[in-house]
Scaffold this motif. Structure first.
Motif, PDB file in Angstrom:
ATOM      1  N   VAL A 215       0.224  -8.641  11.684  1.00  0.00           N
ATOM      2  CA  VAL A 215      -0.192  -9.307  10.443  1.00  0.00           C
ATOM      3  C   VAL A 215       1.032  -9.410   9.527  1.00  0.00           C
ATOM      4  CG1 VAL A 215      -1.622  -9.099   8.361  1.00  0.00           C
ATOM      5  CG2 VAL A 215      -2.562  -8.436  10.596  1.00  0.00           C
TER       6      VAL A 215
ATOM      7  N   ALA B 295       0.418 -16.335  13.095  1.00  0.00           N
ATOM      8  CA  ALA B 295      -0.048 -15.995  11.746  1.00  0.00           C
ATOM      9  C   ALA B 295       1.018 -16.387  10.724  1.00  0.00           C
ATOM     10  CB  ALA B 295      -0.361 -14.498  11.657  1.00  0.00           C
TER      11      ALA B 295
ATOM     12  N   THR C  64      -7.384 -12.078  10.586  1.00  0.00           N
ATOM     13  CA  THR C  64      -6.114 -12.768  10.809  1.00  0.00           C
ATOM     14  C   THR C  64      -6.083 -13.455  12.175  1.00  0.00           C
ATOM     15  OG1 THR C  64      -4.917 -11.220   9.405  1.00  0.00           O
ATOM     16  CG2 THR C  64      -3.600 -12.467  10.992  1.00  0.00           C
TER      17      THR C  64
ATOM     18  N   MET D 100      -5.472 -14.146   4.966  1.00  0.00           N
ATOM     19  CA  MET D 100      -6.452 -14.332   6.034  1.00  0.00           C
ATOM     20  C   MET D 100      -6.517 -15.824   6.417  1.00  0.00           C
ATOM     21  SD  MET D 100      -7.407 -11.216   6.472  1.00  0.00           S
ATOM     22  CE  MET D 100      -5.688 -10.830   6.158  1.00  0.00           C
TER      23      MET D 100
END
Lengths: 485, 485
Positions: B186, B390, B266, B212
């Protein structure tokens, strides 16, 4: 420094404080686990988590707060626990509609969850464990051994039938025995608790009990077969292979931070803390000795040796503080470092170090070569020695030839007069609560457990007592009794 | 199955339930961490405990119940936390003289202990951590992300001076960033919280924030520099080298089980849970395929391959249930197994297996030789891919060219109309609480943090905003704003 003989209780409190294991808190009966104390618990967790993994039991976490209505569903359970519960009655500025108990154990919360999760025989066995803080508001507390908040693991399982559930119950008891003997070097007495000492709500409770140096007992771990009692209270039913809805059979089992107290009381001596190497936060402490001007040379060798030991996974510490060597020796005896290794200029010349195990009086020189193997061996030897020594002490404090209450009372009195421990007494018991109460009233001794056939080394069978020590009636059971923490 | 686009909140709840990570409990806002959910936390604990050991920070455990009088000693602290506290008012059948709070955090309890333990500059730094359950009675709850009881670690340290304390504060923030990026894949935004978002009682609060998939923010970890505020409130003083009694400087820092929610939001997709391999309870799931009569042969090969993978420490599972292969494929996508390996009779003939990574659409054949190395490589690749993906999504959802409230409102409205995420907006801020309040009132966006100079890959410097988005006055700070969990 008070000795064990002089005042065992005072000695215990002094030992744990001087080893920097704990402190008191402003909340009655709630203690602080300082790093040296908490680390013992972490080693217990590591060991037990490995065992759980082998068993296929997984960890989970359930809410700490339990609605009052949950407790009342199993009659024996609420009767047993309600006198000790703390209650949350307000939160975020509002009075709650229903009081919430701080969990003393989680059969109710987990029973409710199991009733949702278990539907078919395919879901069984359902086996989980949680590591958690629990609360039992105790009147008299003792660090590690009896505190209002403590840490524990509680396993909860549901099975298709009685046989599977009983197997899990006994298997966990066996694992607890191995945890105590292999990891903590504390020999155990396995057996069944009498009905009056059962877990509130269990059909049968089994325990591993341990004898402390003062002859008192610690109930070190318990494993419970619940039958279908909690399944009925919480509606844990499943569809079996014949398409019938039937109740599951459940178990629960736990050990707690009282294990820390037990291991301390089993091994420590008048010089301070003694811990089995497997759980000692400091397995090896290096102490550089000799004149200041040679210190750099010594420290360089100590660093090298320390790296060797760390490389094989040992927990080591170098005490390079300004204190005198004598002060350091004493300090690390108090703190229970398993091995002390002194290194001085002359040792380096002789390619040796001076090693002393915490539980032995003598120190001796060993060659530096393959130090890590020798240290590992010394730690293993110490681990075995501690178990052996505790076993021998237990043997010396077990009495099997006492047949009447008069004999019991005079046994205890004569031991007391000689400042010796009364130990454990194996008695015949007629199976009545009245007899248990009578023994307790007269002597403070309580039933520990009805032993399985496994204690006397060198003897095949346990002594069987024929008559009840209280009533003289035929004995229903042969039971260990002792004073207990 | 609802998709992320259709209803992100519903999708999240569906994803965690279908992956069997949690369940609701009968106590408002308190959730059950089922084994698949709890295991994610255990991997986080393992990682962080290793880091703590390297830092020389040791674990301890402090009482959960905190006397009311402790909270009132630090004015900001009680103001911040009192609206959320549950209280124990009765225990063991008696009303308590003083209410006891269920800890929301332990600065007060640990501050009191530090005041006893810290006496001299030789005692500093004093650095400890605890893993514990904590309580904040929340009005609106969301599994993992906002629950009335949650699990966390809280580190507490005391230092001789401001510099040392600030160094520890920033170092832990950096370790949190590594935990999120290396273990959870993340990407984080590091920075300082604005005064209104500070921890109650801190001089400065720093955070790692994560974005997110719906563009909302999670404050994933915080590290606080307390100055001497708690030292003054709890009298944590030490004798310095000039023989003066001076206050220590303290820090605290924590991450919680909300990390579990962050990692799920995520990476997961419309097929279910996606977890980075480093924390996935099932890193590899074997699915035997082909006709029944060949099953014995296939299973024998699967067992052999499984042993190879287990031997290198991988977490594996063989799905030999009666369900169809298609059902199993779907099931393990829902549950977030990182890699799926299919083995059938023809694969065995061809000395190959069929492998599919959870985050990729295609499956492919690989030769069986050195399978464990290939699997380890595939898991590493997947771990990197998830972080990279991400990062790219974050890039696409970061807006730095919005200069007025009107622009902000129309940005949000146009994104909403297109069913796209409004993301994060970097604004100039005049430093006033009024401006923060205004932004929140109009848009629901709150200040996340004042970023350090480290976000835009390929750019050297962060965009600096010159004027306040609310007042048009010269900006004091450049701040990320976003909707937040």
């Amino acid at each position: 420094m008070v000795t064990r003989k002089e005042d065992f209780s005072k000695w215990y409190l002094q030992t744990i404080q001087q080893a920097d294991l704990m402190d008191y808190s402003p909340v009655r009966g709630c203690m602080i686990f300082k790093p040296n104390g908490y680390e013992i618990w972490e080693h217990i967790q590591d060991y037990f988590n490995k065992r759980l993994k082998e068993e296929g039991v997984r960890n989970a976490y359930f809410p700490m707060l339990i609605p009052e209505s949950f407790f009342t569903r199993e009659k024996d359970h609420i009767e047993g626990f309600s006198p000790e519960l703390p209650w949350v009655t307000e939160a975020a500025g509002e009075v709650l509609e229903e009081r919430l108990a701080l969990r003393p154990t989680s059969e109710t919360m987990i029973g409710d969850a199991f009733s949702k999760w278990i539907n078919s025989y395919r879901d069984l066995p359902y086996e989980i464990n949680q590591w958690a803080n629990v609360f039992r508001w105790e009147k008299r507390t003792l660090p590690f051994l009896r505190t209002s908040e403590f840490l524990w693991q509680e396993g909860h399982t549901a099975h298709a039938n009685e046989e599977d559930a009983r197997q899990r119950t006994m298997r966990m008891l066996g694992i607890y025995a191995e945890l105590l003997e292999d990891l903590l070097a504390v020999p155990v007495f396995m057996g069944e608790k009498t009905p009056s000492e059962r877990f509130a709500g269990a059909v049968q409770t089994f325990s591993v009990e341990a004898m402390m140096q003062d002859g008192k007992a610690v109930q070190a771990g318990t494993s419970h077969y619940m039958g279908t009692k909690f399944a009925e209270a919480f509606n844990i039913r499943y569809l079996n292979q014949d398409n019938e809805h039937v109740y599951a059979h459940t178990t629960s089992w736990g050990v707690s931070t009282r294990l820390i107290g037990s291991v301390i009381m089993t091994h420590s001596d008048d010089q301070g803390l003694v811990l089995p190497p497997a759980i000692a936060p400091q397995q090896v402490v290096f102490i550089p000795v000799g004149p200041k001007k040679k210190l750099a040379e010594v420290m360089s060798k100590v660093d090298e040796l320390n790296e060797q030991l760390k490389a094989v996974g040992l927990r080591t510490y170098i005490d390079d503080s300004d204190n005198s060597a004598g002060y350091k020796f004493n300090e690390w005896e108090l703190r229970g470092a398993a091995l002390r290794i002194e290194v001085g200029p002359r040792d380096i010349e002789n390619n040796q170090v001076i090693m002393k195990a915490r539980d032995e009086d003598e120190k001796y020189a060993i060659a530096m070569d393959s130090l890590s193997e020798k240290v590992q061996q010394a730690l293993e030897d110490m681990q075995k020695r501690l178990l052996q020594k505790a076993r021998q002490r237990n043997q010396a404090n077990m009495y099997t030839n006492i047949d009447t209450l008069d004999e019991l009372v005079s046994h205890i009195e004569s031991k007391k007069a000689a400042n010796e421990v009364p130990g454990w007494v194996l008695i015949g018991w007629d199976g009545s609560e009245e007899s248990e109460a009578k023994i307790k009233e007269l002597t403070g001794f309580t039933t520990r457990n009805i032993p399985f056939n496994q204690y006397f080394e060198g003897e095949d069978a346990l002594v069987k007592k024929e008559t009840c020590i209280v009533t003289g009636k035929p004995a229903q059971e042969t039971v260990w009794i002792a004073r207990a923490y």
